[in-house]
Design a protein around this motif. Sequence first.
Motif, short mmCIF file in Angstrom:
data_model
loop_
_atom_site.label_atom_id
_atom_site.label_comp_id
_atom_site.label_asym_id
_atom_site.label_seq_id
_atom_site.Cartn_x
_atom_site.Cartn_y
_atom_site.Cartn_z
N ASP A 111 1.01 -1.16 0.08
CA ASP A 111 0.00 0.12 -0.23
C ASP A 111 0.94 1.23 -0.05
OD1 ASP A 111 -1.42 0.97 3.11
OD2 ASP A 111 0.73 0.91 2.65
N ALA A 112 0.35 2.41 -0.25
CA ALA A 112 1.05 3.74 -0.71
C ALA A 112 2.08 3.76 0.77
CB ALA A 112 0.07 4.82 -0.77
N ARG A 113 1.63 3.78 2.13
CA ARG A 113 2.35 4.30 3.05
C ARG A 113 3.60 3.39 3.11
NH1 ARG A 113 1.14 7.17 7.50
NH2 ARG A 113 3.14 8.42 8.26
N LEU A 114 3.41 2.05 3.01
CA LEU A 114 4.40 0.93 3.25
C LEU A 114 5.51 1.05 2.01
CD1 LEU A 114 2.10 -0.16 4.87
CD2 LEU A 114 3.10 -2.40 4.66
N THR A 115 4.81 1.25 0.73
CA THR A 115 5.70 1.51 -0.42
C THR A 115 6.70 2.53 -0.50
OG1 THR A 115 4.05 0.50 -1.52
CG2 THR A 115 5.55 1.40 -2.96
N TRP A 116 6.10 3.70 0.21
CA TRP A 116 6.91 4.98 0.12
C TRP A 116 7.83 5.07 1.37
CZ3 TRP A 116 8.04 7.97 -3.30
CH2 TRP A 116 7.08 8.25 -4.66
N ALA A 117 7.65 4.24 2.40
CA ALA A 117 8.49 4.26 3.50
C ALA A 117 9.77 3.27 2.95
CB ALA A 117 8.02 3.51 4.43
N LEU A 118 9.44 2.23 1.98
CA LEU A 118 10.58 1.21 1.72
C LEU A 118 11.35 2.20 0.64
CD1 LEU A 118 11.68 -1.30 1.72
CD2 LEU A 118 10.14 -1.99 -0.12
N ILE A 119 10.72 2.95 -0.18
CA ILE A 119 11.39 3.79 -1.09
C ILE A 119 12.18 4.81 -0.63
CG2 ILE A 119 10.84 5.69 -2.91
CD1 ILE A 119 8.25 4.14 -3.68
N THR A 120 11.73 5.41 0.59
CA THR A 120 12.51 6.39 1.60
C THR A 120 13.80 5.79 1.80
OG1 THR A 120 10.64 7.39 2.25
CG2 THR A 120 12.63 8.07 3.43
N CYS A 121 13.57 4.60 2.47
CA CYS A 121 14.88 3.79 2.92
C CYS A 121 15.78 3.38 1.76
CB CYS A 121 14.34 2.55 3.51
SG CYS A 121 15.49 1.26 4.14
N ILE A 122 15.16 3.16 0.76
CA ILE A 122 16.37 2.94 -0.58
C ILE A 122 17.11 4.21 -0.84
CG2 ILE A 122 16.48 2.21 -2.95
CD1 ILE A 122 13.97 0.57 -2.26
N ILE A 123 16.18 5.18 -1.04
CA ILE A 123 16.74 6.63 -1.73
C ILE A 123 17.83 6.88 -0.56
CG2 ILE A 123 16.41 8.97 -1.74
CD1 ILE A 123 13.78 8.04 -3.06
N TYR A 124 17.77 6.78 0.74
CA TYR A 124 18.76 7.30 1.36
C TYR A 124 19.82 6.40 1.48
CZ TYR A 124 16.58 11.43 3.29
OH TYR A 124 15.83 12.83 3.11
N ALA A 125 19.64 4.98 1.45
CA ALA A 125 20.65 4.16 1.32
C ALA A 125 21.54 4.47 0.08
CB ALA A 125 20.29 2.90 1.03
N GLY A 126 20.93 4.94 -1.06
CA GLY A 126 21.48 5.35 -2.22
C GLY A 126 22.35 6.53 -2.07
N TYR A 127 22.08 7.47 -0.92
CA TYR A 127 22.86 8.71 -0.64
C TYR A 127 23.98 8.22 -0.17
CZ TYR A 127 23.92 12.31 2.52
OH TYR A 127 24.85 13.36 3.18
N LEU A 128 23.92 7.34 0.92
CA LEU A 128 25.16 6.66 1.35
C LEU A 128 26.12 6.05 0.48
CD1 LEU A 128 24.02 5.21 4.95
CD2 LEU A 128 24.89 7.47 4.48
#
Lengths: 226, 229
Positions: free
Chosen positions: B110-127
């Motif tokens: 669902d939207a909340r879970l998916t976006w939370a996961l995307i946020t996690c991936i994006i910040y991992a990309g930052y590192l």
Amino acid sequence: MRYLRQTLTIAAKDLRSEIRTKESLNAAISFAIVILVLFSFAVDPSSEQIKEMSGGLLWLVFAFAGALILNRSFAREQNNDCLDALVSSPIPGSALFLGKALANFVLLTVVEFVSMPIFGILYNMDWMRQPLWLAAVLLLATWGITVIGTMFSALTVNLRMRELMLPTLIYPMMIPALMAAMRLTTLLINGEGIPADDWIWVKLIVGFDIIFTSLAVTLVEIVLVG
Amino acid sequence: MREKILYGAGLIAGLYLVRNLYQILLVLPDEVDQGAIYRILLFHVPAWITCFSAYFLAGAASVMYLIKKDMRYDTFSVASVEVGLAFTLIGLATGSIWARIIWGIWWTWDARLTWALITCIIYAGYLMLRHAVDDPTARAKNSAVLCIFSYASVIITYKSIDWWRTQHPGAVLSIRTGGGRMDPAMESILFQNAIALLLLAGVMVAVRMRQEDTQREVESLRRYAHAAV
């Protein structure tokens, strides 16, 4: 007016060099076709299922092919220090960015307009039922991905493992635009209009385009010049 | 002296958490609908509050870096993102455990879970991006720009329960709903836990910043040694 001319000059330069060498356009189109063919093994190409996932399939193809084009966008300026020359030329960084984004936009649109009929033939789809809306969605979402992609292409141009970093960074960023485009494209290919419930996706793409274009235009000078 | 203050603050945060745990496990009663498992919410929400605060501060520090070009802002933003990412993982894990009990599944798209996961991936990309750049100034500049872009995903994650109909529960805290969705005693513990986790995160950021400073010093000494030879 001058700004517009500078932007168009950069876009024309990029397009001209691409038309003469055709290096990323050829690669992107053949890559798109390969993925389209590969997908026929992942799902049963004759079933109704393909109708449901046509938008998703197409946008994955465009996003993958797009990464090839975007990777080259700034990387091609590295030979002979062309990037330094461009940065020191008397045009603002944002005009340089917009010109490059425009060129990438045109190239990716070409890839899309070549892939669509091939998709239609391979999967037996009558995809031209809502041509105007479909074109509008394609153009809006393509602009969204090229803006993000061009910005990150500038950001990653000097990186080790550039080819790997760019897709890793851009795909999660593109998700809002991709998600909306997938949903809308599926609806439009199946010949339905856009129901009232799904207008939020159109708004999402437009919002995405506006927000990220302005962010990129503001920040690109820092990325290029420092 | 600074070290003592730092570890003292960490100790206070730890003790506060223990005290909250006592309240949560032994004092608060079970919830009417959910039974015992609702207690995980009292860690789930504070973890997300902490990680969103960390990402916000990292974004603000990135803007400041681009304006002032002071390396300290870069140090702060990397420390903050790393700690934020840890709390993102805690938030995802606690949410997943709750979902397994209440919904019967670990994960749903669902939207909340998916976006939370995307946020996690994006910040991992930052590192990841930081590891791929050698020159410290270029690294600070590029990651600051990426950090500002990344913050968009935090906003979408936060607002996703309002924008889409999600399986994830809607807002419950009285600051967003005006009250009535949650028992005041439970909500009070939730905020106390948030304070404890924020303090803990603050200490972790400070420790991580010192490591980053030391690392930078080592790098510059190494360059100096190379130049001398």
